[in-house]
Write a protein that holds these residues in place. Sequence first.
Motif, mmCIF file in Angstrom:
data_model
loop_
_atom_site.group_PDB
_atom_site.id
_atom_site.type_symbol
_atom_site.label_atom_id
_atom_site.label_comp_id
_atom_site.label_asym_id
_atom_site.label_seq_id
_atom_site.Cartn_x
_atom_site.Cartn_y
_atom_site.Cartn_z
ATOM 1 N N HIS A 172 -1.507 2.420 -4.862
ATOM 2 C CA HIS A 172 -0.922 1.233 -4.242
ATOM 3 C C HIS A 172 -0.263 0.330 -5.284
ATOM 4 N N PRO A 224 0.811 -1.223 0.000
ATOM 5 C CA PRO A 224 0.000 0.000 0.000
ATOM 6 C C PRO A 224 0.842 1.270 0.000
ATOM 7 N N ASN A 225 0.243 2.323 -0.584
ATOM 8 C CA ASN A 225 0.744 3.694 -0.493
ATOM 9 C C ASN A 225 2.115 3.918 -1.119
ATOM 10 N N HIS A 263 0.611 0.469 -10.350
ATOM 11 C CA HIS A 263 -0.076 1.105 -9.232
ATOM 12 C C HIS A 263 -1.499 1.478 -9.638
#
Length: 321
Positions: A291, A9-10, A273
Amino acid sequence: MKLRNPFIPNLADPHISRHDGHYHFTASVPEYDRVVLRRSPTLAGLVQAQEKTLWTAPPSGPASSLVWAPELHRIDGTWFVYFAAAPSREIKDDLFQHRMYALRNPSPDPMQGEWEFAGQVDSGIDAFCLDATSFEHRGVRYYLWAQKHPDIAGNSNLYLAPLRDGLRIRGEPVLLTKPEFDWEVQGFLVNEGPSVLIRHGRVFVTYSASATDERYAMGLLWADADADLLDPASWHKSPAPVFVSDPEREVFGPGHNSFTVAEDDSTDLLVYHARNYRDIEGDPLWNPDRHTCLQPLHWDADGMPLFGRPLREVELPGAGA
């Protein structure tokens, strides 16, 4: 083993490569202020792998802000990380004055040794540029990147040139593609984020286009492996995107991909992503909710890639913990 998306994530602009039996992962961190690297013998291990900071942007100067899209490459026995950066964001007019820069490390192990700031990469055009990658084909090392050209409308096009060394190209850049189809000019006129995969007698280049919201999508170029890659006539371009948002599966704006392989070398993997919601919260530039995701890449009978739809759960051959 099954892996779920989002995979990590992120972290946006993901680049996963495999060297000496280990996967190496780098990406744009939400603060855009440093270059990081993870390593693991397995894909699943990248999720919790210890993160090493290779370089932190200085408080001022030409490469002090908005550090984007790092990629790790081994070139002539030396490790390089290519990344884009801009001058300090306190200078509003310089917010999107990105240039390409490189870090360099002579250590055999990219997680060890000293990483040094090697300076700006000279691409022959002094203008906004980003998203460089490198690949070797038929004994030639190439540099492939996105750049604005003062004589071409839009934000960025894709250019190709041989590398003289890790910091300089050889010869004039060759224009491979510019935004021209409707799906490439939504919000912004963009061709960016190229990645290369050489399979089945062809050299494939994926790239991303349009604004980085739900309209962001991936396109495809290809050339015969025996062709002159520096001749624009050698390249073919899909008129339609090959990987797009999928509201039913809650995947929006898939793009800026890289490629790697499964642990048993049997399957090519698409790394990209995406967000898992449509309406971006806050300033799109600083939104951290892109992500890293991955899934198998399939092939048709003619040796062309089949990207399919984004997957929520992925079962990979040979995947370890």
